[in-house]
Design an enzyme around this catalytic site. Structure first.
Site, PDB file in Angstrom:
ATOM      1  CD  GLU A   1      -2.384   1.378   2.714  1.00 40.05           C
ATOM      2  OE1 GLU A   1      -3.611   1.382   2.664  1.00 40.05           O
ATOM      3  OE2 GLU A   1      -1.750   1.418   3.780  1.00 40.05           O
TER       4      GLU A   1
ATOM      5  NE  ARG B   1       8.366   0.157   2.704  1.00 38.99           N
ATOM      6  CZ  ARG B   1       7.070   0.046   2.955  1.00 38.99           C
ATOM      7  NH1 ARG B   1       6.551   0.615   4.016  1.00 38.99           N
ATOM      8  NH2 ARG B   1       6.279  -0.619   2.130  1.00 38.99           N
TER       9      ARG B   1
ATOM     10  CG  HIS C   1       2.209   4.916   7.390  1.00 42.24           C
ATOM     11  ND1 HIS C   1       2.595   3.602   7.245  1.00 42.24           N
ATOM     12  CD2 HIS C   1       3.126   5.651   6.706  1.00 42.24           C
ATOM     13  CE1 HIS C   1       3.693   3.544   6.509  1.00 42.24           C
ATOM     14  NE2 HIS C   1       4.044   4.774   6.172  1.00 42.24           N
TER      15      HIS C   1
ATOM     16  CB  CYS D   1       0.021  -1.519   5.056  1.00 44.21           C
ATOM     17  SG  CYS D   1       0.325  -2.740   6.291  1.00 44.21           S
TER      18      CYS D   1
HETATM   19  N1  CIR Z   1       0.791   1.420   5.418  1.00 44.15           N
HETATM   20  C1  CIR Z   1       1.367   0.808   6.431  1.00 44.15           C
HETATM   21  O1  CIR Z   1       0.861   0.775   7.538  1.00 44.15           O
HETATM   22  N2  CIR Z   1       2.561   0.269   6.220  1.00 44.15           N
HETATM   23  C2  CIR Z   1       3.318  -0.434   7.198  1.00 44.15           C
HETATM   24  C3  CIR Z   1       4.763  -0.367   6.889  1.00 44.15           C
HETATM   25  C4  CIR Z   1       5.610  -1.056   7.914  1.00 44.15           C
HETATM   26  C5  CIR Z   1       7.075  -1.078   7.597  1.00 44.15           C
HETATM   27  N3  CIR Z   1       7.763  -1.888   8.560  1.00 44.15           N
HETATM   28  C6  CIR Z   1       7.662   0.301   7.590  1.00 44.15           C
HETATM   29  O2  CIR Z   1       8.137   0.750   8.621  1.00 44.15           O
HETATM   30  O3  CIR Z   1       7.682   0.943   6.555  1.00 44.15           O
END
Ligand code: CIR
Length: 258
Positions: free
Chosen positions: A67, A87, A163, A248
């Site tokens: 996501e 990322r 987020h 996500c």
């Molecule tokens: N949209 C979301 O809630 N994404 C979760 C991302 C978790 C990942 N470990 C991060 O820190 O980017």
């Protein structure tokens, strides 16, 4: 007729190294995570969603949280520029998947940063969280991309969670739901319903009144069932250890043109 397409991305071999920011690191069981992911995808399919797997980004531990790589408004996919540098290599394959589904594609450019998890749509209102991953320039570019398409972009502060959608999501009637200790200012939303558990604030709208939710929030599920909705519960415990939630693990594309 709205489309029911969803992008998903299989967890990669480095999942257990995923980022953690607001919680303590706990060991992740990769085999269990894969089973939980497969069940999540199956639930989407069982409720009429066609799922497309974005090509793996196996060097990126957090790639399963697809996501965050793009935001849809109408048939336009706005490619994110994740706030965490590790990322960013997740994005090119998400672009390819969006293009293959016929989306028009736009993108957040440097120095803007924006994670898809910071964007919550409620009708034509697009809330965007200004927090650790999304900066002012990212918000400016989001406005420039979506306001000409009829969006009203509303920026809100996010300081207590990763987020915006870690704090709040929305019911089919547009009511924003959130676990109050984690919401900066509930008064920013026109209709806000508090829920009693952190993961009770996360719903994916499956269609009709069906709400995909984590099974760790039974009181919230009961609250929402009492309002006439049908919670559909899944165990995503391994992803929650990495600050993931039900939203996500997929990108829903509801307004594609055939
Ligand atoms: N949209 C979301 O809630 N994404 C979760 C991302 C978790 C990942 N470990 C991060 O820190 O980017």
């Amino acid at each position: 007729m709205p489309s029911q397409q969803a992008l998903v991305r299989r967890p990669g071999p480095r999942l257990a190294e995923g980022l953690v920011t607001h919680i303590d690191r706990r060991p992740v069981d990769p085999a269990l995570a894969l089973r939980q992911w497969e069940t999540y995808v199956q639930v989407l399919r069982d409720h009429g969603w066609q799922t497309t797997e974005v090509a793996p980004a196996d060097d990126c531990p957090d790639a399963v949280f697809v996501e965050d790589t793009l935001v849809m408004f109408r048939n336009v996919a706005l490619l994110a520029r994740p706030g965490a540098g590790s990322r960013r290599p997740e994005v090119p394959a998400a672009r390819a998947a969006a293009e293959a589904l016929g989306c028009s594609v736009n993108e957040i450019r440097a120095p803007g940063t924006l994670d898809g998890g910071d964007v919550l749509k409620v009708g034509d209102t697009v809330y965007v969280g200004r927090g650790g991953r999304t900066n002012a320039e990212g918000i400016r570019q989001l406005r420039a991309a979506f306001e000409p398409l009829g969006a009203r972009v509303v920026a809100v502060p996010v300081s207590r969670v990763l987020h915006l959608k870690s704090a709040v999501t929305a019911l089919p009637d547009g009511t924003v739901i959130g676990y109050p200790p984690l919401v900066d200012d509930p008064a920013l939303f026109p209709r806000f319903l508090p829920v009693p558990e952190e993961s009770g604030a996360h719903v994916v709208l499956l269609g009709g009144g069906r709400l995909l939710m984590a099974d760790g929030a039974p009181k919230s599920a009961e609250l929402l069932a009492g309002l006439g909705y049908q919670p559909v519960l899944v165990d995503i415990g391994e992803f929650e250890k990495l600050e993931g939630c039900v939203t996500c693990l997929s990108v829903r594309l509801r307004e594609l043109y055939a």
